[in-house]
Scaffold this active site. Sequence first.
Site, mmCIF file in Angstrom:
data_model
loop_
_atom_site.group_PDB
_atom_site.id
_atom_site.type_symbol
_atom_site.label_atom_id
_atom_site.label_comp_id
_atom_site.label_asym_id
_atom_site.label_seq_id
_atom_site.Cartn_x
_atom_site.Cartn_y
_atom_site.Cartn_z
ATOM 1 N N CYS B 61 0.896 -1.149 -0.170
ATOM 2 C CA CYS B 61 0.030 0.008 -0.073
ATOM 3 C C CYS B 61 0.919 1.461 -0.003
ATOM 4 O O CYS B 61 2.083 1.177 0.308
ATOM 5 C CB CYS B 61 -0.915 0.024 1.215
ATOM 6 N N CYS B 64 3.296 2.076 2.732
ATOM 7 C CA CYS B 64 4.553 1.330 3.290
ATOM 8 C C CYS B 64 5.753 2.281 3.104
ATOM 9 O O CYS B 64 6.646 2.068 3.643
ATOM 10 C CB CYS B 64 4.401 0.032 2.155
ATOM 11 N N ASP B 471 -0.181 -17.592 -30.548
ATOM 12 C CA ASP B 471 0.628 -18.566 -29.835
ATOM 13 C C ASP B 471 -0.299 -19.720 -29.568
ATOM 14 O O ASP B 471 -1.534 -19.506 -29.312
ATOM 15 C CB ASP B 471 1.418 -17.749 -28.768
ATOM 16 N N ASP B 666 1.610 -14.540 -25.262
ATOM 17 C CA ASP B 666 1.448 -14.157 -23.847
ATOM 18 C C ASP B 666 2.812 -14.307 -23.084
ATOM 19 O O ASP B 666 3.043 -13.912 -21.822
ATOM 20 C CB ASP B 666 0.513 -15.177 -23.107
ATOM 21 N N ASP B 670 7.426 -14.874 -26.862
ATOM 22 C CA ASP B 670 6.820 -14.323 -27.956
ATOM 23 C C ASP B 670 7.131 -12.764 -28.187
ATOM 24 O O ASP B 670 6.791 -12.105 -29.253
ATOM 25 C CB ASP B 670 5.174 -14.035 -27.630
#
Lengths: 55, 771
Positions: B61, B64, B471, B666, B670
């Site tokens: 967050c 932090c 792919d 993905d 690729d």
Amino acid sequence: MDVLFLLVPLSVVVVFALMAVFAWALDADQFDDLQREGARILDDDGDLDGDQRSP
Amino acid sequence: MTAARLAIAPGARPAPAPEADDREAAWVDDPDPAGGFTTWEDAAEGARVGRSHVRLAGLWCAGCAGTIEDALRSEPGVVDASASYATGRATIVWDPARTRLSSLLAAVRRAGYDAAPDAAASARALRRSEDRKALWRLFVAAFCMMQVMMYQAPVSFAAPGTLSDDLRTLLLWAAWLLSLPVVLFSAAPILRDAWNGVRLRRIGMDVPVAIGIALTFVVSSGATFAPHGVFGSEPYFDSLTMFVTFLLAGRALALRMRHRVADALEGALTRLPAAIRRIESDGTTTMIAPHRLQRGDRVRVLAGEAFPADGPIVAGETEADEALLTGESRPVAKRAGDEAIAGSINLRGAVVQRAERIGGDTRYEAIVALMRAALTSRPPLLRAADRVAAPFLWCVLVLAAIAGVAWSWLDPSRAVWVAVSILVVTCPCALSLAAPSALLAAAGALARRGVLVQRLDAIEAIASIDTVCFDKTGTLTVAGGDVPRLELQPAADALGLDETAVRARVAALATASTHPLAAALAVTSDGVAPSTEFVRIDEHPGFGVEGADRSGRRWRLGSAAWASLGEAATDAAAGPETWLGSPDGVLVARFAFDERLRDGVVASVTQLRAAGVDVRLLSGDAARRVRALADRLGVAAARGDATPADKLAEVAALQARGRRVAMVGDGLNDAPVMARADVSFAIGDATALTRSHADVVLMSRSLADVAAARTVARRAMRIVRQNLAWAAAYNLVCVPLALVGWLPPWLAGLGMATSSLVVVANALRVDRRSR
């Protein structure tokens, strides 16, 4: 409308002053992390003055 | 892909082993500047302070960042510390006389986060200062523009005789004063680029623009200080500042986009380990910085860490996740003698590797370099607008010059007036807006469908695609995760095993392994108590799990060949599977993991083919499996066993034949081919790097949106063509009017604004029709 002869030069000065303020803010990293400022209010100890913190 | 996903999740970076702490200090505190994360500065009173850049991990967050700052500031010797949640970076200014960087990193770890030195900090600092300069120039231009309009409005709109000469002069002086920073500071890069272009005899987009800026400024200045001089009495400060502001806004956006690509490249580079455990000749281990690794060094790689170099394993055995580099979605077994690739992740036990190829020689660096090359050979941004605007502007300049010369013969007092009028009326705003406004509207329409277009001019490419390469693994199919199908073999009856007994054995064996398929088996056998008959369970990496029962008989869970003691062959086309083999090598049961088709695959392929698009499969997976899937989808062109370089070559060959190719993928493997393709789509759950490089991200994770994106893009391009036609028609009508002196500059300015409005309004139709 003679007052315009004062107000127009004054507005030029104000424009340059505002630009100087923005330049200072940009230079002081104030636009680097915009997300964190919004979340600062959720900090536990917040950014209160030191003497207001509970001991 | 499950294993790969886990491996790149931010939390997966293993906490340093406890004994590593003091060894890590050795290289963190190494004053060698080649590390690149600490710079030395002179502070007050001659003292030296270090400014160190570190990467942070574990921030969940925005608060932090504050916690980390507090933890650092309370350390002795820390001069200043600032942490940023958005970028996950921190900068620490510290006093080398009172503390060391390693103890500061330890302080961050004590606060519950992780920190590592950031070697790419200098490049990022450069980008940040570029970003700031662009923002600053834009702000100056925009702010001055608003004020200049205020001053200019009375001068332009007052009825004759209602504005006193004194007041008019005062307003123009004010406008001139505020135009100065716009021309001399904000537009400085444009003027400089144009000047450089002229010196090299090269015609850039900036040359006509710069002439327009210079001429309007000179003419307006003349009108201000010598109202009855050679430049006439008409000021154009408003047109001038507005033009510069629009131009700078576009450039600032393009700069942001370029920097995002650079950020993503850096993200890829940080996959290599920040510290390497080198085994010295006396057998001890030393932590060293990556740039100190030498060819022939032996290094220890713990589970969860990335291999630092290409080279063979010399001791130990493990499994490696190479999905991001080779496209192989399953963990690959590595034993002594096997080659490990830099950047792949060691999934299991600690091994010793001999570094044979390091740094730029590794395959990992080769892929990153391939990706860079593919990125830079891509056609420039927004060339649609440039293509039309550049020759157009040339014509405008020539016309303005001709008109100026012609009128100086006919009526010298109107010469400059007419030339400026032509420059203003044909201000290329409408032409420049024609493409981007429609593209932006299309991007908005697609975003509402969950399709993010990351590069505006990709829409032009999407509209023109006639070939789509998919792919396979992770794109068309989602591997594992599902409930595996249990197929009891005839031999099970003979051994007196029913389904419950088989599941009980499998549950017991599977829970002993961390292999992704075993993990899926263990989860799905919930409800069946694991068999207690195994007294000992051994895992054989790369093969399976073997359990010995009380009488010493061994049951095997793994591939068909291994579970049957070498009797049966594995059918590669069948998809992921696991077999249970009895002690005699008889296969008792088969668990088949479906490679589930992603949502919308069939619809997308059907729609694309109906629209006359050539659909192809291009995968690093086994050729037989790719063929099987292609047959299922009715796709004729399918290629398996393709390395990233093969894929790149295939797409390049298609492009050489005049095809416009879209690549849907993905993985990191690729990425090079996606950068080369005319347009690239990444699935929403693709790796972060692939996502940030793709032209389009399918956040909806439905492949049907590939076809939808093409439809919207084609509509957008139709509107772009309408806009360009309108802008051309407008200019064809107005330029002759201005040429013959029928169009005063104020009307020219109004015409310019109106033509821009028409273009923007037309662009909004892209969105309306998609609802």
